[in-house]
Design a protein around this motif. Structure first.
Motif, PDB file in Angstrom:
ATOM      1  N   TRP A 170       0.673  -1.250  -0.016  1.00 34.77           N
ATOM      2  CA  TRP A 170       0.041   0.008   0.015  1.00 34.77           C
ATOM      3  C   TRP A 170       1.037   1.250  -0.013  1.00 34.77           C
ATOM      4  O   TRP A 170       0.226   2.169  -0.111  1.00 34.77           O
ATOM      5  N   LEU A 171       1.936   1.156   0.239  1.00 33.64           N
ATOM      6  CA  LEU A 171       3.059   2.127   0.106  1.00 33.64           C
ATOM      7  C   LEU A 171       3.449   2.601  -1.015  1.00 33.64           C
ATOM      8  O   LEU A 171       4.068   1.833  -1.658  1.00 33.64           O
ATOM      9  N   THR A 172       3.906   3.965  -0.996  1.00 33.95           N
ATOM     10  CA  THR A 172       4.865   4.379  -2.381  1.00 33.95           C
ATOM     11  C   THR A 172       6.249   4.354  -2.276  1.00 33.95           C
ATOM     12  O   THR A 172       7.035   4.442  -2.966  1.00 33.95           O
ATOM     13  N   GLY A 173       6.654   4.287  -0.951  1.00 36.43           N
ATOM     14  CA  GLY A 173       8.209   4.373  -0.503  1.00 36.43           C
ATOM     15  C   GLY A 173       8.511   5.763  -0.261  1.00 36.43           C
ATOM     16  O   GLY A 173       9.663   5.972   0.128  1.00 36.43           O
ATOM     17  N   GLU A 174       7.659   6.766  -0.325  1.00 27.64           N
ATOM     18  CA  GLU A 174       8.013   8.087   0.094  1.00 27.64           C
ATOM     19  C   GLU A 174       7.375   8.446   1.603  1.00 27.64           C
ATOM     20  O   GLU A 174       6.350   8.122   2.104  1.00 27.64           O
ATOM     21  N   PHE A 175       8.581   8.582   2.699  1.00 29.30           N
ATOM     22  CA  PHE A 175       8.399   8.766   3.825  1.00 29.30           C
ATOM     23  C   PHE A 175       8.932  10.117   4.109  1.00 29.30           C
ATOM     24  O   PHE A 175       9.945  10.366   3.672  1.00 29.30           O
ATOM     25  N   GLY A 176       8.256  10.787   5.227  1.00 29.06           N
ATOM     26  CA  GLY A 176       8.876  11.924   5.771  1.00 29.06           C
ATOM     27  C   GLY A 176       8.844  11.999   7.340  1.00 29.06           C
ATOM     28  O   GLY A 176       8.409  11.095   7.671  1.00 29.06           O
ATOM     29  N   GLY A 177       9.281  13.121   7.708  1.00 32.53           N
ATOM     30  CA  GLY A 177       9.386  13.271   9.093  1.00 32.53           C
ATOM     31  C   GLY A 177      10.585  13.406   9.779  1.00 32.53           C
ATOM     32  O   GLY A 177      11.561  13.788   9.079  1.00 32.53           O
ATOM     33  N   PHE A 178      10.558  13.236  11.214  1.00 28.94           N
ATOM     34  CA  PHE A 178      11.705  13.649  11.999  1.00 28.94           C
ATOM     35  C   PHE A 178      11.619  12.793  13.365  1.00 28.94           C
ATOM     36  O   PHE A 178      10.539  12.490  13.615  1.00 28.94           O
ATOM     37  N   ARG A 179      12.934  12.704  13.968  1.00 29.00           N
ATOM     38  CA  ARG A 179      13.119  12.239  15.294  1.00 29.00           C
ATOM     39  C   ARG A 179      13.934  13.106  16.261  1.00 29.00           C
ATOM     40  O   ARG A 179      14.616  13.660  15.711  1.00 29.00           O
ATOM     41  N   PHE A 180      13.395  12.957  17.259  1.00 30.13           N
ATOM     42  CA  PHE A 180      14.168  13.779  18.313  1.00 30.13           C
ATOM     43  C   PHE A 180      14.178  13.242  19.620  1.00 30.13           C
ATOM     44  O   PHE A 180      13.139  12.615  20.089  1.00 30.13           O
ATOM     45  N   ASP A 181      15.078  13.688  20.529  1.00 24.50           N
ATOM     46  CA  ASP A 181      15.103  13.397  21.940  1.00 24.50           C
ATOM     47  C   ASP A 181      14.192  14.540  22.703  1.00 24.50           C
ATOM     48  O   ASP A 181      14.421  15.762  22.419  1.00 24.50           O
ATOM     49  N   VAL A 182      13.253  14.202  23.386  1.00 27.44           N
ATOM     50  CA  VAL A 182      12.349  15.290  24.158  1.00 27.44           C
ATOM     51  C   VAL A 182      13.230  15.811  25.309  1.00 27.44           C
ATOM     52  O   VAL A 182      13.881  14.874  26.004  1.00 27.44           O
TER      53      VAL A 182
END
Length: 100
Positions: free
Chosen positions: A81-93
């Motif tokens: 179901w996925l196109t392979g396009e992913f976005g976002g970010f990760r961080f330590d709170v």
């Protein structure tokens, strides 16, 4: 230290709701290994995008979740179901005005 993962998942047309249903299946196991928050959403302006907001006790807890058999099975189920396009970010709170 808490860890946040905020992401977008692009779906092939018409499969967004299938992905939402998969990602929102009840899983007590996630809480057991350190998931504090897992929210899934959509927006009218992005009809083929799923937004995910995760808050974990630690980055290690997040990594451990990716090794769970049920998570690995869900990833495999979602893959078509996925196109392979992913976005976002990760961080330590580092803090919040909602708690000490």
């Amino acid at each position: 230290m808490r860890f946040a993962n905020v992401g977008t998942l692009e779906t092939v047309p018409g499969r967004r709701d299938d992905l939402v249903a998969l990602l929102t299946r009840r899983s007590d196991r996630l809480a057991e290994i350190g998931c504090l928050l897992y929210e899934v959403g959509v927006g009218e302006e992005h009809p083929d995008t799923v937004f995910v907001l995760e808050l974990w006790e630690s980055a290690d807890a997040h990594r451990a979740s990716l090794r769970l058999p049920e998570v690995r099975a869900a990833i495999e189920e979602a893959r078509p179901w996925l196109t392979g396009e992913f976005g976002g970010f990760r961080f330590d709170v580092t803090g919040s005005p909602l708690r000490d």
